[in-house]
Design a protein around this motif. Structure first.
Motif, PDB file in Angstrom:
ATOM      1  N   ASN A 114       0.861  -1.165   0.000  1.00 25.99           N
ATOM      2  CA  ASN A 114       0.000   0.000   0.000  1.00 25.99           C
ATOM      3  C   ASN A 114       0.906   1.225   0.000  1.00 25.99           C
ATOM      4  O   ASN A 114       1.758   1.371   0.865  1.00 25.99           O
ATOM      5  N   LEU A 115       0.712   2.122  -0.938  1.00 29.14           N
ATOM      6  CA  LEU A 115       1.587   3.285  -1.046  1.00 29.14           C
ATOM      7  C   LEU A 115       1.517   4.187   0.181  1.00 29.14           C
ATOM      8  O   LEU A 115       2.449   4.941   0.456  1.00 29.14           O
ATOM      9  N   ASN A 116       0.431   4.116   0.932  1.00 20.67           N
ATOM     10  CA  ASN A 116       0.290   4.941   2.132  1.00 20.67           C
ATOM     11  C   ASN A 116       0.941   4.298   3.353  1.00 20.67           C
ATOM     12  O   ASN A 116       1.066   4.927   4.396  1.00 20.67           O
ATOM     13  N   ASP A 117       1.340   3.044   3.222  1.00 22.65           N
ATOM     14  CA  ASP A 117       1.931   2.302   4.335  1.00 22.65           C
ATOM     15  C   ASP A 117       3.447   2.393   4.248  1.00 22.65           C
ATOM     16  O   ASP A 117       4.033   2.225   3.182  1.00 22.65           O
ATOM     17  N   ARG A 118       4.111   2.642   5.361  1.00 29.55           N
ATOM     18  CA  ARG A 118       5.571   2.722   5.381  1.00 29.55           C
ATOM     19  C   ARG A 118       6.217   1.344   5.481  1.00 29.55           C
ATOM     20  O   ARG A 118       7.417   1.201   5.329  1.00 29.55           O
ATOM     21  N   LYS A 119       5.416   0.320   5.760  1.00 29.21           N
ATOM     22  CA  LYS A 119       5.938  -1.027   5.950  1.00 29.21           C
ATOM     23  C   LYS A 119       6.352  -1.645   4.606  1.00 29.21           C
ATOM     24  O   LYS A 119       5.603  -1.640   3.645  1.00 29.21           O
ATOM     25  N   LEU A 120       7.580  -2.190   4.602  1.00 28.53           N
ATOM     26  CA  LEU A 120       8.071  -2.879   3.414  1.00 28.53           C
ATOM     27  C   LEU A 120       7.787  -4.370   3.523  1.00 28.53           C
ATOM     28  O   LEU A 120       7.909  -4.958   4.590  1.00 28.53           O
ATOM     29  N   VAL A 121       7.434  -4.971   2.409  1.00 28.78           N
ATOM     30  CA  VAL A 121       7.206  -6.408   2.338  1.00 28.78           C
ATOM     31  C   VAL A 121       8.321  -6.993   1.491  1.00 28.78           C
ATOM     32  O   VAL A 121       8.534  -6.583   0.355  1.00 28.78           O
ATOM     33  N   ARG A 122       9.077  -7.931   2.054  1.00 28.73           N
ATOM     34  CA  ARG A 122      10.171  -8.573   1.327  1.00 28.73           C
ATOM     35  C   ARG A 122       9.607  -9.532   0.293  1.00 28.73           C
ATOM     36  O   ARG A 122       8.712 -10.334   0.589  1.00 28.73           O
ATOM     37  N   THR A 123      10.140  -9.478  -0.923  1.00 31.29           N
ATOM     38  CA  THR A 123       9.635 -10.279  -2.034  1.00 31.29           C
ATOM     39  C   THR A 123       9.576 -11.765  -1.692  1.00 31.29           C
ATOM     40  O   THR A 123       8.583 -12.429  -1.953  1.00 31.29           O
ATOM     41  N   PHE A 124      10.631 -12.296  -1.086  1.00 30.55           N
ATOM     42  CA  PHE A 124      10.668 -13.730  -0.797  1.00 30.55           C
ATOM     43  C   PHE A 124       9.792 -14.114   0.387  1.00 30.55           C
ATOM     44  O   PHE A 124       9.540 -15.292   0.614  1.00 30.55           O
ATOM     45  N   CYS A 125       9.360 -13.136   1.171  1.00 30.75           N
ATOM     46  CA  CYS A 125       8.573 -13.417   2.372  1.00 30.75           C
ATOM     47  C   CYS A 125       7.086 -13.154   2.168  1.00 30.75           C
ATOM     48  O   CYS A 125       6.270 -13.539   3.007  1.00 30.75           O
TER      49      CYS A 125
END
Length: 137
Positions: A114-125
């Motif tokens: 979500n562009l409004n979320d600062r949280k990054l999601v790792r591709t492999f996770c």
């Protein structure tokens, strides 16, 4: 398939008796098997895939050795770092004597769901299914 998680009990002061989850490593997969799996999904042969991986490793080694960061889009970033001893004076530092080891650092690719979320999601996770492993208990 799901990533299995086993429960482990802490055995150190201040945390003794508490529990935490740890990922269970099931097996290893090597280049040959990855290449066979990849060739089933494209027009390359297993030999072609292995040749590309081998060439990639060689190129990465050259680029990393020149101090560059290697970015494999959608995969992650690689760079080299060093561990060194500390010296009192700049002129006393000797690269051959005071550098203890060279390390290859990897940072997996990440994105924001979500562009409004600062949280990054790792591709492999991303979207990994979890399952509790009851065999270890």
């Amino acid at each position: 398939m799901s990533l299995q998680v086993k429960l482990c009990q802490i055995d150190r002061d201040g945390m003794r008796g508490k529990w935490f989850g740890r990922a269970v490593r099931m097996d290893e997969v090597h280049t040959e098997e990855l290449a066979r799996n990849i060739q089933r999904k494209c027009t390359l042969t297993t030999t072609d895939v292995i040749a590309v991986i081998d060439a990639l490793v060689g190129e990465m080694k050259n680029e990393l050795g020149d101090g560059r960061t290697v970015v494999l889009d959608g995969f992650g970033r690689f760079h080299l770092s060093v561990q060194s001893e500390v010296v009192d004076r700049k002129e006393d530092f000797n690269v051959m004597r005071h550098i203890k080891r060279v390390l290859c650092r990897f940072t997996p690719d990440a994105h924001r769901k979500n562009l409004n979320d600062r949280k990054l999601v790792r591709t492999f996770c991303d979207d990994v299914q979890l399952k509790r492993n009851y065999e270890e208990e």
